[in-house]
Write a protein that holds these residues in place. Structure first.
Motif, short mmCIF file in Angstrom:
data_model
loop_
_atom_site.label_atom_id
_atom_site.label_comp_id
_atom_site.label_asym_id
_atom_site.label_seq_id
_atom_site.Cartn_x
_atom_site.Cartn_y
_atom_site.Cartn_z
N TYR A 21 54.46 31.02 -18.56
CA TYR A 21 54.28 30.19 -19.77
C TYR A 21 53.80 28.78 -19.41
CZ TYR A 21 55.24 28.12 -24.35
OH TYR A 21 55.13 27.48 -25.55
N ASN A 22 54.74 27.92 -18.98
CA ASN A 22 54.38 26.52 -18.70
C ASN A 22 53.47 26.41 -17.49
OD1 ASN A 22 55.59 24.75 -20.69
ND2 ASN A 22 57.52 25.65 -20.00
N GLY A 23 52.36 25.71 -17.69
CA GLY A 23 51.39 25.52 -16.63
C GLY A 23 50.30 26.57 -16.63
N THR A 24 50.53 27.67 -17.36
CA THR A 24 49.55 28.75 -17.39
C THR A 24 48.92 28.87 -18.78
OG1 THR A 24 50.72 29.94 -15.65
CG2 THR A 24 49.17 31.22 -16.98
N ILE A 25 49.72 29.22 -19.79
CA ILE A 25 49.17 29.30 -21.15
C ILE A 25 49.63 28.12 -22.01
CG2 ILE A 25 48.99 31.81 -21.07
CD1 ILE A 25 51.35 31.87 -23.08
N ALA A 26 50.54 27.32 -21.45
CA ALA A 26 51.06 26.15 -22.17
C ALA A 26 51.18 24.98 -21.19
CB ALA A 26 52.43 26.46 -22.76
N ASN A 99 50.56 30.03 -12.34
CA ASN A 99 50.09 28.85 -11.64
C ASN A 99 51.08 28.30 -10.62
OD1 ASN A 99 51.95 27.70 -13.57
ND2 ASN A 99 51.04 25.72 -13.04
N GLY A 100 52.33 28.76 -10.65
CA GLY A 100 53.36 28.09 -9.87
C GLY A 100 53.85 28.84 -8.65
N PHE A 101 54.55 28.12 -7.81
CA PHE A 101 55.15 28.69 -6.61
C PHE A 101 56.05 29.87 -6.96
CE2 PHE A 101 58.38 28.89 -3.29
CZ PHE A 101 57.59 28.94 -2.15
N ASN A 102 56.77 29.75 -8.10
CA ASN A 102 57.68 30.84 -8.47
C ASN A 102 56.94 32.07 -9.02
OD1 ASN A 102 57.17 30.27 -11.20
ND2 ASN A 102 59.09 29.19 -11.49
N ASP A 103 55.63 32.01 -9.09
CA ASP A 103 54.84 33.18 -9.49
C ASP A 103 54.45 34.05 -8.29
OD1 ASP A 103 54.83 32.56 -12.25
OD2 ASP A 103 53.22 31.12 -11.93
N ILE A 104 54.65 33.54 -7.08
CA ILE A 104 54.27 34.29 -5.88
C ILE A 104 54.92 35.67 -5.83
CG2 ILE A 104 54.42 34.35 -3.35
CD1 ILE A 104 53.95 31.28 -3.42
N PRO A 105 56.23 35.82 -6.07
CA PRO A 105 56.82 37.16 -6.01
C PRO A 105 56.20 38.15 -7.00
CG PRO A 105 58.54 35.51 -5.87
CD PRO A 105 57.28 34.78 -6.21
N ALA A 115 45.35 33.42 -10.50
CA ALA A 115 45.96 32.09 -10.46
C ALA A 115 45.15 31.15 -11.34
CB ALA A 115 46.00 31.56 -9.03
N ILE A 116 45.88 30.31 -12.07
CA ILE A 116 45.27 29.36 -13.00
C ILE A 116 45.49 27.94 -12.48
CG2 ILE A 116 45.43 28.44 -15.37
CD1 ILE A 116 44.55 31.38 -15.16
N ILE A 117 44.45 27.12 -12.58
CA ILE A 117 44.59 25.70 -12.28
C ILE A 117 44.42 24.97 -13.61
CG2 ILE A 117 43.77 23.75 -10.92
CD1 ILE A 117 42.60 25.86 -8.95
N ALA A 122 48.18 23.84 -9.70
CA ALA A 122 48.59 25.16 -9.23
C ALA A 122 49.17 25.02 -7.83
CB ALA A 122 47.40 26.11 -9.21
N SER A 123 50.09 25.87 -7.50
CA SER A 123 50.66 25.90 -6.16
C SER A 123 49.60 26.39 -5.18
CB SER A 123 51.86 26.85 -6.14
OG SER A 123 52.23 27.15 -4.80
N GLY A 124 49.38 25.62 -4.13
CA GLY A 124 48.42 26.02 -3.11
C GLY A 124 48.81 27.34 -2.46
N LYS A 125 50.09 27.57 -2.29
CA LYS A 125 50.54 28.82 -1.68
C LYS A 125 50.28 30.01 -2.60
CE LYS A 125 53.63 26.70 1.49
NZ LYS A 125 54.82 26.73 2.27
N LEU A 126 50.33 29.78 -3.91
CA LEU A 126 50.03 30.86 -4.86
C LEU A 126 48.57 31.29 -4.74
CD1 LEU A 126 51.01 32.61 -7.32
CD2 LEU A 126 50.00 30.83 -8.75
N LEU A 127 47.68 30.33 -4.53
CA LEU A 127 46.26 30.64 -4.44
C LEU A 127 45.97 31.66 -3.35
CD1 LEU A 127 44.67 27.11 -4.98
CD2 LEU A 127 45.24 28.84 -6.68
N TRP A 128 46.74 31.61 -2.28
CA TRP A 128 46.56 32.56 -1.17
C TRP A 128 46.99 33.98 -1.56
CZ3 TRP A 128 43.62 31.68 2.83
CH2 TRP A 128 43.36 30.37 3.20
#
Length: 156
Positions: A21-26, A99-105, A115-117, A122-128
């Motif tokens: 939600y937050n950071g992605t669609i809101a 977009n966030g680190f907690n989206d990695i799992p 991944a959304i910026i 966005a979390s750099g680690k998520l982009l990987w």
């Protein structure tokens, strides 16, 4: 269901799309302009879910006219909660957007991930971990809806 035919790879079948939600669609607890209209188109093809700890307490009100299932969880261990939800609904046919680190799992579990910026970055680690990176949510949804755009990005 959406079926993506990717040259040099197996077809990808998507029945579920999960959105952070937050950071992605809101941003700041408010749905971004144009998201609701695109969700009306997306829901013709897949089950739509919003996964959130609802930090701002706004998700129900903001999403009242959008065809999605809202799944909330405690603020602690958000990454594990998202992962568990993706596993429960069927990771082999789920596309994850975040977009966030907690989206990695959940990205690691989902068949496909974007991944959304957006306005919160966005979390750099998520982009990987992402299969695709989009500059914003509108662009990401348009990629999901346009099989040729997705094919061009993921072809072998």
């Amino acid at each position: 269901m959406i079926i993506y035919e990717i040259p040099g790879r197996e077809n990808i079948e998507i029945e579920n799309i999960v959105f952070d939600y937050n950071g992605t669609i809101a941003v700041d607890g408010k749905i971004l302009e144009g998201v609701g209209e695109l969700f009306l188109e997306l829901e013709k093809y897949a089950n739509l879910y919003i996964l959130t700890a609802d930090t701002y307490g706004t998700v129900v009100e903001q999403c009242k006219n959008i065809p999605v299932k809202i799944l909330t969880f405690p603020k602690e261990n958000a990454g594990k909660s998202k992962k568990d939800i993706v596993e429960k609904i069927g990771k082999e046919k789920t596309l994850a957007v975040g977009n966030g680190f907690n989206d990695i799992p959940m990205f690691k579990e989902a068949t496909l991930s974007i991944a959304i910026i957006e306005g919160e970055g966005a979390s750099g680690k998520l982009l990987w971990q992402a299969d695709i990176v989009a500059r914003n949510i509108i662009e990401a949804i348009n990629i999901i809806l346009d099989k040729n755009k997705l094919k061009a990005t993921l072809r072998n």
